[in-house]
Design an enzyme around this catalytic site. Structure first.
Site, PDB file in Angstrom:
ATOM      1  N   PRO A  11       0.801  -1.243   0.000  1.00  0.00           N
ATOM      2  CA  PRO A  11       0.000   0.000   0.000  1.00  0.00           C
ATOM      3  C   PRO A  11       0.829   1.286   0.000  1.00  0.00           C
ATOM      4  CG  PRO A  11      -0.005  -0.995   2.185  1.00  0.00           C
ATOM      5  CD  PRO A  11       0.635  -1.995   1.261  1.00  0.00           C
ATOM      6  N   PRO A 126       0.374  -7.408 -16.693  1.00  0.00           N
ATOM      7  CA  PRO A 126       1.601  -6.608 -16.667  1.00  0.00           C
ATOM      8  C   PRO A 126       1.344  -5.137 -16.971  1.00  0.00           C
ATOM      9  CG  PRO A 126       1.687  -8.223 -18.472  1.00  0.00           C
ATOM     10  CD  PRO A 126       0.416  -8.477 -17.705  1.00  0.00           C
ATOM     11  N   ASN A 127       0.187  -4.837 -17.549  1.00  0.00           N
ATOM     12  CA  ASN A 127      -0.148  -3.427 -17.785  1.00  0.00           C
ATOM     13  C   ASN A 127      -1.656  -3.237 -17.676  1.00  0.00           C
ATOM     14  OD1 ASN A 127      -0.348  -0.749 -18.706  1.00  0.00           O
ATOM     15  ND2 ASN A 127       1.567  -1.018 -19.828  1.00  0.00           N
ATOM     16  N   HIS A 155      10.934   3.507 -18.820  1.00  0.00           N
ATOM     17  CA  HIS A 155      10.320   3.579 -17.491  1.00  0.00           C
ATOM     18  C   HIS A 155      11.172   4.443 -16.563  1.00  0.00           C
ATOM     19  CE1 HIS A 155       7.901   0.160 -18.856  1.00  0.00           C
ATOM     20  NE2 HIS A 155       7.082   0.440 -17.855  1.00  0.00           N
ATOM     21  N   HIS A 156      10.592   4.777 -15.412  1.00  0.00           N
ATOM     22  CA  HIS A 156      11.312   5.493 -14.349  1.00  0.00           C
ATOM     23  C   HIS A 156      12.490   4.640 -13.858  1.00  0.00           C
ATOM     24  CE1 HIS A 156       9.569   2.784 -11.343  1.00  0.00           C
ATOM     25  NE2 HIS A 156       8.517   2.786 -12.149  1.00  0.00           N
ATOM     26  N   LYS A 159      12.411   1.255 -11.383  1.00  0.00           N
ATOM     27  CA  LYS A 159      11.829  -0.035 -11.784  1.00  0.00           C
ATOM     28  C   LYS A 159      12.864  -1.135 -11.603  1.00  0.00           C
ATOM     29  CE  LYS A 159       9.340  -2.239 -15.606  1.00  0.00           C
ATOM     30  NZ  LYS A 159       8.325  -2.825 -14.735  1.00  0.00           N
TER      31      LYS A 159
HETATM   32  P1  NAP Z   1       7.209   0.683  -5.433  1.00  0.00           P
HETATM   33  O1  NAP Z   1       6.824   2.115  -5.369  1.00  0.00           O
HETATM   34  O2  NAP Z   1       8.641   0.294  -5.233  1.00  0.00           O
HETATM   35  O3  NAP Z   1       6.292  -0.116  -4.408  1.00  0.00           O
HETATM   36  C1  NAP Z   1       6.468  -1.451  -4.105  1.00  0.00           C
HETATM   37  C2  NAP Z   1       5.906  -1.659  -2.728  1.00  0.00           C
HETATM   38  O4  NAP Z   1       5.926  -3.052  -2.439  1.00  0.00           O
HETATM   39  C3  NAP Z   1       6.727  -0.962  -1.634  1.00  0.00           C
HETATM   40  O5  NAP Z   1       5.844  -0.203  -0.843  1.00  0.00           O
HETATM   41  C4  NAP Z   1       7.327  -2.124  -0.863  1.00  0.00           C
HETATM   42  O6  NAP Z   1       7.461  -1.857   0.513  1.00  0.00           O
HETATM   43  C5  NAP Z   1       6.269  -3.181  -1.087  1.00  0.00           C
HETATM   44  N1  NAP Z   1       6.773  -4.520  -0.788  1.00  0.00           N
HETATM   45  C6  NAP Z   1       7.912  -5.103  -1.187  1.00  0.00           C
HETATM   46  N2  NAP Z   1       7.990  -6.351  -0.690  1.00  0.00           N
HETATM   47  C7  NAP Z   1       6.866  -6.532   0.054  1.00  0.00           C
HETATM   48  C8  NAP Z   1       6.374  -7.590   0.840  1.00  0.00           C
HETATM   49  N3  NAP Z   1       7.074  -8.703   0.979  1.00  0.00           N
HETATM   50  N4  NAP Z   1       5.176  -7.435   1.458  1.00  0.00           N
HETATM   51  C9  NAP Z   1       4.466  -6.311   1.316  1.00  0.00           C
HETATM   52  N5  NAP Z   1       4.880  -5.263   0.602  1.00  0.00           N
HETATM   53  C10 NAP Z   1       6.076  -5.369  -0.014  1.00  0.00           C
HETATM   54  O7  NAP Z   1       6.808   0.079  -6.858  1.00  0.00           O
HETATM   55  P2  NAP Z   1       5.588   0.522  -7.811  1.00  0.00           P
HETATM   56  O8  NAP Z   1       6.068   1.500  -8.812  1.00  0.00           O
HETATM   57  O9  NAP Z   1       4.398   0.828  -6.983  1.00  0.00           O
HETATM   58  O10 NAP Z   1       5.346  -0.845  -8.585  1.00  0.00           O
HETATM   59  C11 NAP Z   1       4.922  -2.018  -7.927  1.00  0.00           C
HETATM   60  C12 NAP Z   1       4.833  -3.144  -8.942  1.00  0.00           C
HETATM   61  O11 NAP Z   1       3.818  -2.829  -9.914  1.00  0.00           O
HETATM   62  C13 NAP Z   1       6.122  -3.355  -9.753  1.00  0.00           C
HETATM   63  O12 NAP Z   1       6.286  -4.720 -10.022  1.00  0.00           O
HETATM   64  C14 NAP Z   1       5.843  -2.594 -11.048  1.00  0.00           C
HETATM   65  O13 NAP Z   1       6.608  -3.077 -12.145  1.00  0.00           O
HETATM   66  C15 NAP Z   1       4.378  -2.893 -11.221  1.00  0.00           C
HETATM   67  N6  NAP Z   1       3.619  -1.967 -12.068  1.00  0.00           N
HETATM   68  C16 NAP Z   1       2.589  -2.527 -12.741  1.00  0.00           C
HETATM   69  C17 NAP Z   1       1.789  -1.746 -13.523  1.00  0.00           C
HETATM   70  C18 NAP Z   1       0.638  -2.387 -14.230  1.00  0.00           C
HETATM   71  O14 NAP Z   1      -0.102  -1.699 -14.950  1.00  0.00           O
HETATM   72  N7  NAP Z   1       0.429  -3.696 -14.063  1.00  0.00           N
HETATM   73  C19 NAP Z   1       2.028  -0.371 -13.639  1.00  0.00           C
HETATM   74  C20 NAP Z   1       3.086   0.186 -12.918  1.00  0.00           C
HETATM   75  C21 NAP Z   1       3.869  -0.639 -12.113  1.00  0.00           C
HETATM   76  P3  NAP Z   1       8.753  -1.130   1.118  1.00  0.00           P
HETATM   77  O15 NAP Z   1       8.428   0.318   0.985  1.00  0.00           O
HETATM   78  O16 NAP Z   1       8.793  -1.636   2.517  1.00  0.00           O
HETATM   79  O17 NAP Z   1       9.939  -1.548   0.291  1.00  0.00           O
END
Ligand code: NAP
Length: 266
Positions: A11, A126-127, A155-156, A159
């Site tokens: 979250p 994935p998207n 991407h940023h 990633k």
């Molecule tokens: P992010 O800002 O790095 O957020 C990831 C979150 O996951 C962080 O808050 C992290 O917590 C948490 N986390 C990591 N391990 C965990 C665990 N074991 N239990 C609970 N929480 C955990 O990344 P994001 O940009 O939001 O992206 C998240 C994912 O979505 C990535 O895989 C990204 O590639 C994907 N994504 C998908 C789409 C789509 O359309 N499908 C679009 C954009 C991104 P901490 O803060 O404690 O590290």
């Protein structure tokens, strides 16, 4: 519409924050819990940026499923955590909607088998951006007429995985309709390793990671005296949320795992 009880994993992440807001704002969704590595036992409303959004925070996902009993888990974490969360969700009869990217083909197959054995719906997308799905569909249409293609995804720089799940998915869709081929000159040599990018079934994929970007992709087709470029840009993570909402609604009606939003949008 029947109320859908939702838990969100990750979250505090960039995507997770948007997903929490979406669930909170959607009338027929109820945020029953969040799964976070920090703040175990607190109320989400006590955490910075979530004022007024109440939900118990769990670090232990099994305890979360036993106590909060969500219908759906939205996972937006990391590939390792996401895979583990998806497996546990399927074991508990909780329907996963996974936006986390970086799953291997083998992992997707294993999870599909598990979902089918348990007859539980699951979506791995994935998207979630509808425009990106159209970009992939258009690219697949174009590949029937243009067999030489390269993918550039941007991407940023935070990633974790490369190439992006969307780029791999696009290459898979293209390779399903075009014969396998080695592109470029047969004697081509890289004088700097990686110059021609990664390769999926002969399709080069190039990954750009820069601050300021969100999620963007160009699919470039080259033909005799012409080129066709199909491009999609997500400028803001809000672009993904209509796909997340549709996935949460749809996963309730599925009895198998669906990989890719293109299979659920009309
Ligand atoms: P992010 O800002 O790095 O957020 C990831 C979150 O996951 C962080 O808050 C992290 O917590 C948490 N986390 C990591 N391990 C965990 C665990 N074991 N239990 C609970 N929480 C955990 O990344 P994001 O940009 O939001 O992206 C998240 C994912 O979505 C990535 O895989 C990204 O590639 C994907 N994504 C998908 C789409 C789509 O359309 N499908 C679009 C954009 C991104 P901490 O803060 O404690 O590290």
């Amino acid at each position: 519409m029947e109320m859908i009880k939702v838990a969100v994993a990750g979250p505090r992440g960039r995507m997770g924050r948007e997903a929490v807001a979406l669930v909170h704002q959607t009338e027929h969704f109820q945020l029953v819990a969040v799964i976070d590595r920090a703040n175990d036992g607190k109320d989400l409303a006590e955490v910075d940026g979530f004022s007024g959004i109440h939900a118990p925070i769990y670090t232990d996902i099994e305890r979360c499923f036993q106590e909060a009993k969500p219908d759906v888990l939205i996972d937006l974490t990391t590939p390792e955590a996401g895979k583990r969360h998806t497996e546990i969700a399927l074991h508990y009869g909780v329907r996963p909607v996974v936006g986390t990217t970086g799953f291997t083909q083998e992992e997707i197959e294993q999870l599909t088998k598990l979902a089918e054995e348990r007859e539980i719906g699951a979506i791995i997308a994935p998207n979630f951006a509808v425009g990106a799905i159209l970009m992939m569909k258009f690219a697949q249409m174009a590949a029937k007429y243009f067999t030489d293609v390269e993918i550039i995804e941007l991407h940023h720089d935070q990633k974790l995985d490369a190439p992006s799940g969307t780029a791999v998915k696009t290459a898979q869709l293209i390779s399903a309709v075009r014969p396998s081929k080695k592109q470029g000159h047969p004697d081509e040599k890289e004088t700097l390793e990686g110059a021609r990018g990664a390769e999926y079934d002969g399709i080069p994929i190039h990954s750009v990671r820069l601050p300021g970007f969100v999620a963007h992709q160009e699919v470039i087709f080259g033909g005799n005296g012409q080129a066709l470029t199909i491009r999609h840009d997500s400028f803001h993570r809000g672009s993904f949320m209509s796909g997340v909402k549709l996935s949460v609604e749809t996963v309730m009606k599925l009895q198998t795992l669906v990989y890719g939003l293109e299979h659920i949008i009309e």
